[in-house]
Design a protein around this motif. Structure first.
Motif, short mmCIF file in Angstrom:
data_model
loop_
_atom_site.label_atom_id
_atom_site.label_comp_id
_atom_site.label_asym_id
_atom_site.label_seq_id
_atom_site.Cartn_x
_atom_site.Cartn_y
_atom_site.Cartn_z
N MET A 113 0.97 -1.11 -0.30
CA MET A 113 -0.04 0.05 0.02
C MET A 113 0.91 1.30 0.15
SD MET A 113 -3.07 0.79 2.75
CE MET A 113 -3.93 -0.33 2.17
N LYS A 114 0.64 2.13 -1.05
CA LYS A 114 1.58 3.46 -0.88
C LYS A 114 0.49 4.58 -0.56
CE LYS A 114 4.23 6.12 -4.14
NZ LYS A 114 4.84 6.62 -3.19
N PHE A 115 1.03 5.59 0.02
CA PHE A 115 0.28 6.79 0.32
C PHE A 115 0.60 7.82 -0.10
CE2 PHE A 115 0.42 3.86 4.03
CZ PHE A 115 -0.89 3.53 4.30
N LYS A 116 -0.22 9.02 -0.31
CA LYS A 116 0.28 10.11 -0.93
C LYS A 116 1.08 10.82 -0.11
CE LYS A 116 -4.49 10.50 -2.79
NZ LYS A 116 -5.80 11.15 -2.75
N ASN A 175 5.10 17.15 -0.92
CA ASN A 175 5.41 18.48 -0.15
C ASN A 175 5.50 18.45 1.33
OD1 ASN A 175 5.61 19.68 -2.74
ND2 ASN A 175 3.43 20.32 -2.73
N GLY A 176 5.94 17.26 1.62
CA GLY A 176 6.27 16.91 3.27
C GLY A 176 4.81 16.73 4.17
N LEU A 177 3.99 16.35 3.01
CA LEU A 177 2.59 15.97 3.88
C LEU A 177 2.41 14.73 3.55
CD1 LEU A 177 -0.28 16.50 5.25
CD2 LEU A 177 -1.15 17.26 3.17
N LEU A 178 2.15 13.80 4.55
CA LEU A 178 1.82 12.47 4.24
C LEU A 178 0.29 11.93 4.50
CD1 LEU A 178 2.72 9.55 3.77
CD2 LEU A 178 2.85 9.15 6.23
N SER A 179 -0.61 11.93 3.43
CA SER A 179 -2.13 11.76 3.41
C SER A 179 -2.36 10.30 3.49
CB SER A 179 -2.53 12.35 2.45
OG SER A 179 -4.13 12.15 2.32
N ILE A 180 -3.16 9.59 4.73
CA ILE A 180 -3.51 8.42 4.72
C ILE A 180 -5.08 8.34 4.64
CG2 ILE A 180 -3.66 6.39 6.16
CD1 ILE A 180 -1.19 7.37 7.36
N GLU A 181 -5.65 7.45 3.86
CA GLU A 181 -7.05 7.32 3.77
C GLU A 181 -7.20 6.01 4.65
OE1 GLU A 181 -9.42 9.35 2.67
OE2 GLU A 181 -7.88 10.73 1.69
N PHE A 182 -7.92 6.01 5.83
CA PHE A 182 -8.22 5.19 6.81
C PHE A 182 -8.96 3.87 5.93
CE2 PHE A 182 -7.36 6.75 11.04
CZ PHE A 182 -5.95 7.16 10.92
N ALA A 183 -9.61 4.47 4.99
CA ALA A 183 -10.60 3.30 4.40
C ALA A 183 -9.62 2.31 3.65
CB ALA A 183 -11.43 4.10 3.23
N PRO A 210 -6.38 -2.10 6.09
CA PRO A 210 -7.22 -3.53 6.29
C PRO A 210 -7.69 -3.84 7.43
CG PRO A 210 -4.81 -3.76 6.19
CD PRO A 210 -4.97 -2.36 5.94
N PHE A 211 -7.94 -2.75 8.57
CA PHE A 211 -8.52 -3.10 9.82
C PHE A 211 -9.06 -1.65 10.47
CE2 PHE A 211 -3.95 -3.00 10.20
CZ PHE A 211 -3.81 -1.93 10.84
N GLU A 212 -9.93 -1.66 11.28
CA GLU A 212 -10.27 -0.46 12.09
C GLU A 212 -9.12 0.16 12.78
OE1 GLU A 212 -13.47 1.04 15.33
OE2 GLU A 212 -13.70 -0.79 14.53
N VAL A 213 -8.67 1.20 12.69
CA VAL A 213 -7.44 1.79 13.43
C VAL A 213 -8.10 2.09 14.84
CG1 VAL A 213 -5.88 3.41 13.75
CG2 VAL A 213 -6.38 2.53 11.45
N LYS A 214 -7.37 1.40 15.80
CA LYS A 214 -7.64 1.80 17.33
C LYS A 214 -6.58 2.49 18.06
CE LYS A 214 -10.90 -1.91 18.00
NZ LYS A 214 -11.25 -3.01 18.54
N ARG A 215 -5.36 2.73 17.52
CA ARG A 215 -4.13 3.21 17.93
C ARG A 215 -3.21 3.47 17.07
NH1 ARG A 215 0.89 0.87 20.96
NH2 ARG A 215 0.10 -1.19 20.26
N VAL A 216 -2.49 4.58 17.33
CA VAL A 216 -1.41 5.19 16.26
C VAL A 216 -0.37 5.52 17.20
CG1 VAL A 216 -1.09 6.84 14.59
CG2 VAL A 216 -3.20 6.00 14.72
#
Length: 127
Positions: free
Chosen positions: A1-4, A7-15, A18-24
């Motif tokens: 999986m690759k994320f956008k 310009n120094g901004l990492l964008s993650i679409e939680f959709a 492959p699981f519900e994110v409960k902690r980061v």
């Protein structure tokens, strides 16, 4: 999986996770530092390299070993019962971990001998 990553901004679409994110959590490491060296009983993780490069060595219960290097904006999925050793390859390396479970110290497997025993039991039950 690759994320956008632009310009120094990492964008993650939680959709896309492959699981519900409960902690980061975020970990900064120095060049050559080795982290991880454990497995999880119930937590799945998506490891995202925010900057620098990571070498990820894994071993799962069936004995399959993997070695990958990921750079900024790339990710690696860790399933349950996967032993992982993560080496930070650059001085500016930063890891973002998305987790399927809240923190629970009892679900960690820190003893590699215990993991090996679980692996042998798993393999003998599969055959």
């Amino acid at each position: 999986m690759k994320f956008k990553y632009k310009n120094g901004l990492l964008s993650i679409e939680f959709a896309d996770v492959p699981f519900e994110v409960k902690r980061v959590f975020v970990v900064n490491g120095y060049k050559g530092e080795v982290r991880g060296n454990h497995a999880h009983r119930s937590c799945k993780q998506l490891l995202v390299c925010v900057s620098g490069h990571l070498r990820i060595r894994t071993e799962d219960l069936d004995g399959t070993e993997s070695l990958v290097i990921i750079g900024s904006g790339h990710s690696y999925f860790l399933d349950t019962y996967t032993w992982a050793e993560i080496t930070y390859l650059d001085s500016d390396t930063m890891l973002l971990a998305l987790c399927s479970e809240a923190y629970d110290k009892n679900e960690y497997i820190y003893d590699y001998a215990e993991f090996e025993k679980m692996s042998l039991t798993f393999q003998s039950n599969v055959l």
